[in-house]
Motif scaffolding. Structure first.
Motif, PDB file in Angstrom:
ATOM      1  N   GLY B  35       0.829  -1.200   0.000  1.00  0.00           N
ATOM      2  CA  GLY B  35       0.000   0.000   0.000  1.00  0.00           C
ATOM      3  C   GLY B  35       0.865   1.252   0.000  1.00  0.00           C
ATOM      4  O   GLY B  35       0.576   2.223  -0.712  1.00  0.00           O
ATOM      5  N   VAL B  36       1.942   1.212   0.783  1.00  0.00           N
ATOM      6  CA  VAL B  36       2.876   2.342   0.774  1.00  0.00           C
ATOM      7  C   VAL B  36       3.469   2.502  -0.621  1.00  0.00           C
ATOM      8  O   VAL B  36       3.557   3.607  -1.165  1.00  0.00           O
ATOM      9  N   ALA B  37       3.830   1.353  -1.226  1.00  0.00           N
ATOM     10  CA  ALA B  37       4.397   1.392  -2.577  1.00  0.00           C
ATOM     11  C   ALA B  37       3.416   2.006  -3.559  1.00  0.00           C
ATOM     12  O   ALA B  37       3.780   2.817  -4.408  1.00  0.00           O
ATOM     13  N   VAL B  38       2.125   1.627  -3.421  1.00  0.00           N
ATOM     14  CA  VAL B  38       1.088   2.180  -4.309  1.00  0.00           C
ATOM     15  C   VAL B  38       1.008   3.698  -4.154  1.00  0.00           C
ATOM     16  O   VAL B  38       0.998   4.442  -5.141  1.00  0.00           O
ATOM     17  N   GLY B  39       0.985   4.145  -2.902  1.00  0.00           N
ATOM     18  CA  GLY B  39       0.907   5.574  -2.654  1.00  0.00           C
ATOM     19  C   GLY B  39       2.075   6.321  -3.278  1.00  0.00           C
ATOM     20  O   GLY B  39       1.918   7.411  -3.832  1.00  0.00           O
ATOM     21  N   LEU B  40       3.260   5.695  -3.217  1.00  0.00           N
ATOM     22  CA  LEU B  40       4.444   6.351  -3.749  1.00  0.00           C
ATOM     23  C   LEU B  40       4.484   6.282  -5.271  1.00  0.00           C
ATOM     24  O   LEU B  40       4.852   7.248  -5.946  1.00  0.00           O
ATOM     25  N   LEU B  41       4.078   5.105  -5.820  1.00  0.00           N
ATOM     26  CA  LEU B  41       4.027   4.956  -7.277  1.00  0.00           C
ATOM     27  C   LEU B  41       3.053   5.957  -7.879  1.00  0.00           C
ATOM     28  O   LEU B  41       3.279   6.511  -8.947  1.00  0.00           O
ATOM     29  N   GLY B  42       1.930   6.177  -7.170  1.00  0.00           N
ATOM     30  CA  GLY B  42       0.928   7.124  -7.648  1.00  0.00           C
ATOM     31  C   GLY B  42       1.317   8.556  -7.382  1.00  0.00           C
ATOM     32  O   GLY B  42       0.522   9.464  -7.611  1.00  0.00           O
ATOM     33  N   ARG B  43       2.499   8.752  -6.925  1.00  0.00           N
ATOM     34  CA  ARG B  43       3.054  10.071  -6.675  1.00  0.00           C
ATOM     35  C   ARG B  43       2.148  10.918  -5.780  1.00  0.00           C
ATOM     36  O   ARG B  43       1.987  12.105  -5.979  1.00  0.00           O
ATOM     37  N   ARG B  44       1.501  10.247  -4.813  1.00  0.00           N
ATOM     38  CA  ARG B  44       0.684  10.906  -3.794  1.00  0.00           C
ATOM     39  C   ARG B  44      -0.473  11.699  -4.384  1.00  0.00           C
ATOM     40  O   ARG B  44      -0.934  12.677  -3.817  1.00  0.00           O
ATOM     41  N   HIS B  45      -0.928  11.289  -5.578  1.00  0.00           N
ATOM     42  CA  HIS B  45      -2.087  11.922  -6.208  1.00  0.00           C
ATOM     43  C   HIS B  45      -3.216  10.886  -6.222  1.00  0.00           C
ATOM     44  O   HIS B  45      -2.987   9.739  -6.607  1.00  0.00           O
ATOM     45  N   PRO B  46      -4.461  11.274  -5.785  1.00  0.00           N
ATOM     46  CA  PRO B  46      -5.535  10.277  -5.670  1.00  0.00           C
ATOM     47  C   PRO B  46      -5.738   9.457  -6.942  1.00  0.00           C
ATOM     48  O   PRO B  46      -5.844   8.228  -6.889  1.00  0.00           O
ATOM     49  N   LEU B  47      -5.757  10.128  -8.093  1.00  0.00           N
ATOM     50  CA  LEU B  47      -5.968   9.407  -9.343  1.00  0.00           C
ATOM     51  C   LEU B  47      -4.761   8.523  -9.667  1.00  0.00           C
ATOM     52  O   LEU B  47      -4.905   7.373 -10.097  1.00  0.00           O
ATOM     53  N   GLY B  48      -3.579   9.079  -9.432  1.00  0.00           N
ATOM     54  CA  GLY B  48      -2.365   8.305  -9.669  1.00  0.00           C
ATOM     55  C   GLY B  48      -2.339   7.057  -8.814  1.00  0.00           C
ATOM     56  O   GLY B  48      -1.910   5.991  -9.254  1.00  0.00           O
TER      57      GLY B  48
END
Lengths: 293, 101
Positions: B35-48
């Motif tokens: 989940g942390v990886a997802v948040g970082l991969l999405g560059r902390r943008h909700p859509l990302g």
């Protein structure tokens, strides 16, 4: 209950606390060096794991504990070097780099063990250092590091430069010293220290297992923060963690009425309480984590 | 922070109510980390984050499908490398001149 107190007030208990503290202390000293130079060190866990893996594989294939220790330090240094190259050389977000390295370190060793030995979670067994403390070379390395790291940070040119890289990189640059080189050096030496902590994990139980870091890297970083980035205090915080862990082990052995799961929470509750209780007054290095400096 | 905790709690409840139908020890193992990886991969943008979550889900499930050929550990290493690659690429993209992004 009396058996518990007899066990806690004994020389064996002191040795147990010291033994448990070794990976924490080495990890925290390494993280202190890395962070004081301005790099957020979330990858302590990765350094412990790769250090432990390298130490176990080299000790197993050569039969030499000394070579295993060297391999552990080298592996940790390599992780620190990669971390610094990404975070400073390529200006990647420090936290993301640390988390990525930890993810790789959780799965990478399993894959390597699977491919090499067909056994996915642990390395072959070898003759390690065992439970002994005073005859364990890694313990003495840790003792030397506890004295040398605080001293070197304050009294040596390299230490001064590392602190300047973390607090005032512009001043360091004005003095004609490369900030990049200083941070890479600090991260590499810091990584080697954490790698030695990993070597202790695997050498003391005669094998590496893929889950053996068990969050110790994060605890070590918590110790650094509790200690306000001062290495001596970080080492003391680590001793307190080890004390809580040793009490937990003795509780499980002597007082069966305390639920095992509850006792296992002890070190972590303790960390939370200390972190919460010490609220203000912590001053991180001024340029810590900045990718523009 | 309370709201973010509630959202993370929802993630585990979907696991319990929809998949395992019981609480097991080690239930969320690895999911929180990824989940942390997802948040970082999405560059902390909700859509990302949504896009990153779908990509990671694809990688994990794809890893299970090719399990006979590729150990699942390698899939996890690949996810770590992807996070690292995004971290390295982000500042490089930010430095490109406007028109070439």
């Amino acid at each position: 209950m009396s058996g518990f107190f007899a066990a806690v007030f004994s020389l064996g208990f002191v040795a147990q606390v010291l033994r448990i503290s070794i990976p924490y202390v080495l990890g925290a000293l390494g993280a202190t060096l890395t962070e004081r130079s301005g790099i957020v060190d979330l990858a302590v866990e990765a350094k412990l794991l790769f250090g432990g893996l390298a130490a176990a594989l080299v000790a197993y294939s050569t039969g030499s504990i000394a070579l295993g220790i060297v391999a552990g330090a080298a592996a940790g240094a390599t992780v620190g070097l990669v971390q610094a190259a990404c975070a400073i050389g390529l200006r990647a977000d420090h936290v993301v780099v640390g988390v990525a390295l930890n993810i790789i370190a959780l799965a990478g060793p399993r894959y390597l063990l699977q491919v090499t030995y067909g056994e996915g979670t642990s390395s072959p067994r070898f003759d390690g250092t065992g439970d002994a403390v005073l005859t364990n070379p890694v313990f003495w390395i840790a003792v030397v590091a506890v004295i040398a790291v605080p001293w070197a940070l304050i009294h040596t040119r390299a230490g001064l430069r590392a602190r300047a890289a973390g607090d005032r990189p512009d001043a360091l640059r004005a003095a004609g010293v490369s900030v990049l080189r200083t941070r890479v050096l600090a991260a590499t030496v810091g990584g080697a220290l954490a790698g030695l902590g990993g070597a202790q994990l695997s050498l003391s139980v005669d094998a590496f297992s893929a889950d053996m870091a068990g969050g110790r890297g994060y605890m070590a970083l918590a110790a650094v923060i509790i200690a306000s980035w001062r290495p001596g205090r970080a080492a003391i915080a680590c001793l307190v963690f080890a004390l809580a862990e040793a009490i937990n082990i003795q509780l499980q052995g002597h007082v069966p009425s305390v639920p095992r799961e509850l006792a296992q929470l002890l070190p972590y509750l303790f960390t939370l309480a200390v972190l919460a209780g010490m609220g203000g007054g912590r001053r991180p290095p001024a340029a810590l984590g900045r990718t523009d400096a | 922070m309370a709201a973010s905790g509630a959202i993370a709690g929802l993630a585990a409840s979907s696991l319990v109510l929809g998949d395992t139908h019981a609480f097991e020890e080690g239930l969320g193992r690895g999911v929180g980390y990824l989940g942390v990886a997802v948040g970082l991969l999405g560059r902390r943008h909700p859509l990302g984050v949504v896009i990153a979550a779908v990509i990671l889900g694809f990688m994990s499930q794809g890893g299970l499908l090719v399990y006979d050929l590729v150990p699942k550990e390698l899939t996890e290493v690949l996810i770590g490398l992807a996070v690292l690659a995004v971290a390295i690429a982000a500042p490089l993209v930010a430095r490109l001149p406007r028109g070439r992004r």
